[in-house]
Design an enzyme around this catalytic site. Structure first.
Site, PDB file in Angstrom:
ATOM      1  N   LYS A  70       6.932  61.630 -30.642  1.00 18.81           N
ATOM      2  CA  LYS A  70       6.719  60.185 -30.786  1.00 18.81           C
ATOM      3  C   LYS A  70       7.961  59.537 -31.386  1.00 18.81           C
ATOM      4  O   LYS A  70       8.892  60.225 -31.804  1.00 18.81           O
ATOM      5  CB  LYS A  70       5.476  59.915 -31.632  1.00 18.81           C
ATOM      6  CG  LYS A  70       5.525  60.432 -33.054  1.00 18.81           C
ATOM      7  CD  LYS A  70       4.124  60.463 -33.656  1.00 18.81           C
ATOM      8  CE  LYS A  70       4.071  61.155 -34.972  1.00 18.81           C
ATOM      9  NZ  LYS A  70       3.984  60.323 -36.131  1.00 18.81           N
ATOM     10  N   TYR A 129      30.290  44.157 -51.449  1.00 19.22           N
ATOM     11  CA  TYR A 129      29.349  43.139 -51.928  1.00 19.22           C
ATOM     12  C   TYR A 129      28.834  43.459 -53.320  1.00 19.22           C
ATOM     13  O   TYR A 129      28.511  44.621 -53.619  1.00 19.22           O
ATOM     14  CB  TYR A 129      28.134  43.063 -50.992  1.00 19.22           C
ATOM     15  CG  TYR A 129      28.422  42.368 -49.686  1.00 19.22           C
ATOM     16  CD1 TYR A 129      28.843  41.041 -49.648  1.00 19.22           C
ATOM     17  CD2 TYR A 129      28.256  43.047 -48.488  1.00 19.22           C
ATOM     18  CE1 TYR A 129      29.104  40.415 -48.438  1.00 19.22           C
ATOM     19  CE2 TYR A 129      28.507  42.423 -47.270  1.00 19.22           C
ATOM     20  CZ  TYR A 129      28.937  41.108 -47.263  1.00 19.22           C
ATOM     21  OH  TYR A 129      29.186  40.481 -46.065  1.00 19.22           O
TER      22      TYR A 129
HETATM   23  C1  LIG Z   1      -1.516  63.211 -36.143  1.00 21.67           C
HETATM   24  C2  LIG Z   1      -0.161  63.786 -36.324  1.00 21.67           C
HETATM   25  N1  LIG Z   1       0.056  65.072 -36.010  1.00 21.67           N
HETATM   26  C3  LIG Z   1       1.271  65.659 -36.164  1.00 21.67           C
HETATM   27  C4  LIG Z   1       2.332  64.943 -36.666  1.00 21.67           C
HETATM   28  C5  LIG Z   1       3.656  65.643 -36.893  1.00 21.67           C
HETATM   29  O1  LIG Z   1       3.934  65.662 -38.262  1.00 21.67           O
HETATM   30  P1  LIG Z   1       5.297  66.239 -38.824  1.00 21.67           P
HETATM   31  O2  LIG Z   1       6.372  65.362 -38.276  1.00 21.67           O
HETATM   32  O3  LIG Z   1       5.178  66.117 -40.296  1.00 21.67           O
HETATM   33  O4  LIG Z   1       5.389  67.626 -38.337  1.00 21.67           O
HETATM   34  C6  LIG Z   1       2.150  63.602 -37.014  1.00 21.67           C
HETATM   35  C7  LIG Z   1       3.279  62.835 -37.558  1.00 21.67           C
HETATM   36  O5  LIG Z   1       3.187  61.872 -38.246  1.00 21.67           O
HETATM   37  C8  LIG Z   1       0.883  63.012 -36.837  1.00 21.67           C
HETATM   38  O6  LIG Z   1       0.650  61.730 -37.167  1.00 21.67           O
END
Ligand SMILES: Cc1ncc(COP(=O)(O)O)c(C=O)c1O
Length: 357
Positions: free
Chosen positions: A35, A254
């Site tokens: 994602k 700055y």
């Molecule tokens: C439902 C879910 N599963 C898995 C993951 C993967 O988590 P990580 O990046 O900590 O491995 C996430 C990430 O936010 C998540 O929201």
């Protein structure tokens, strides 16, 4: 000629990290969590690299699943938030996307037309999304009644504190989950984010869900990615565009927030907060040039930041400075900026080209 400010993405590191996840997952399969544009690494290229390694990807929303199809991959894609509207379920069914249903409204959208295969989210204590354990019997009975139960793939939960080796919450959530889903042993189970892979004796059941570890950042408090056998996949680099000596008593940038106590050779680097480098990284935040560690001076500007070159007198205009990567970890920079590696990796803006190699 574009600016040489780029994020170099090491696809072999990604593969190495995925294999590490798979090895730690034991008998569980690992779905690659890609994602947020592959945690900022470019979802298409990340999917290309990991496609031969897994049969499932996981994303937050349908647009990201469509991007995986756009890159030509036919894998199952789990939508971790399900869909945001009923009409998207038809696309899920046609395209092999697997929404995670987390609330009554999403359940009520099923069956209105062609329904996709789906996962069911169980709230075991994170209290973001999901059905409470005591609601599951009614949810499952409803699915039996409507004839949709055969489309259920499995149950999902998510840990709140898996990164904290001292927290007892993960064990508690695991026990709650296991008890809640026990009446449906024909369905699969998925609980493990990256951190869960590193917890001794943590069951990962049929599918784990590694995200951040694939990109080489550490999911565990108090441990570096290298200590966990991970390789950084992103090197964020930018050129030194000028060098000068600031005299004792002169300040930089700055707010004139840093003043030289002695004559100091410094350089300006062509990267700033508009590129996603954190503005809260103050004086002392590490970077590297010519393989040696240096430190930031003063405040980060929109398009530039200053570094102390005292430790590397041979550094010249045009040299590339590593803001994070193999010499300085993203977690270390995040620590200086009061945030986490996740935020820095996903926050590199579109002004910075990703170069996949
Ligand atoms: C439902 C879910 N599963 C898995 C993951 C993967 O988590 P990580 O990046 O900590 O491995 C996430 C990430 O936010 C998540 O929201």
């Amino acid at each position: 000629m574009p600016r040489p400010t780029v994020a170099r993405i090491d696809l072999d590191a990604l593969k190495h990290n995925f294999r590490r996840a798979r090895e730690l997952a034991g008998t569980a399969y690992a779905m690659a969590v890609v994602k947020a544009d592959g945690y900022g690494h470019g979802i298409g290229s990340v999917a290309d690299a990991l496609a031969p390694e897994t049969s499932r990807f996981a994303v937050a929303c349908i647009e990201e699943a469509i991007a995986i199809r756009g890159a030509g991959h036919r894998h199952s894609v789990v939508l971790l938030q399900g869909t945001h509207q009923k009409d998207d379920l038809a696309e899920c069914e046609q395209s092999g996307f697997e929404p995670v249903l987390h609330c009554q409204q999403q359940l009520s959208w099923l069956g209105a037309g062609r329904s996709p295969r789906f996962w069911i989210k169980v709230n075991t204590g994170m209290n973001r999304l999901g059905f409470r354990p005591e609601e599951l019997p009614e949810v499952m009975a409803g699915l039996e009644e409507t004839g949709l139960k055969h489309l259920a793939i499995g149950f999902v939960t998510h840990f709140a504190c898996a990164d904290d080796p001292d927290s007892e919450m993960t064990g508690l959530q695991t026990r709650i989950f296991e008890r809640a889903v026990a009446p449906w042993p024909d369905l699969m189970r998925s609980v493990g984010n990256s951190a869960a892979h590193f917890r001794p004796n943590q069951p990962l059941y049929e599918w784990s869900r590694p995200g951040i570890m694939l990109y080489g950042a550490s999911p565990m408090e108090g441990k570096t990615g290298a200590e966990l056998g991970l390789c950084p996949a992103m090197t964020l680099q930018a050129p030194l565009i000028t060098t000068r000596v600031v005299r004792a008593g002169e300040s930089i940038g700055y707010g004139a927030s840093w003043t030289a106590s002695q004559d100091t050779r410094m350089g300006m680097v062509a990267i700033g907060y508009a590129d996603g480098y954190p503005r809260h990284a103050g004086t002392g935040t590490p970077a590297a040039v010519r393989g040696q560690r240096i430190r930031l001076l003063g405040r980060v500007s929109m398009d530039m930041l200053a570094v102390d070159l005292s430790a590397v007198p041979e550094a010249r205009e045009g040299d590339l400075v590593e803001l994070w990567g193999k010499t300085v970890s993203v977690d270390e920079v995040a620590g200086y900026a009061g945030t986490i590696g996740y935020e820095l990796l996903t926050g590199v803006t579109s002004r910075v080209p990703r170069v996949h190699e």
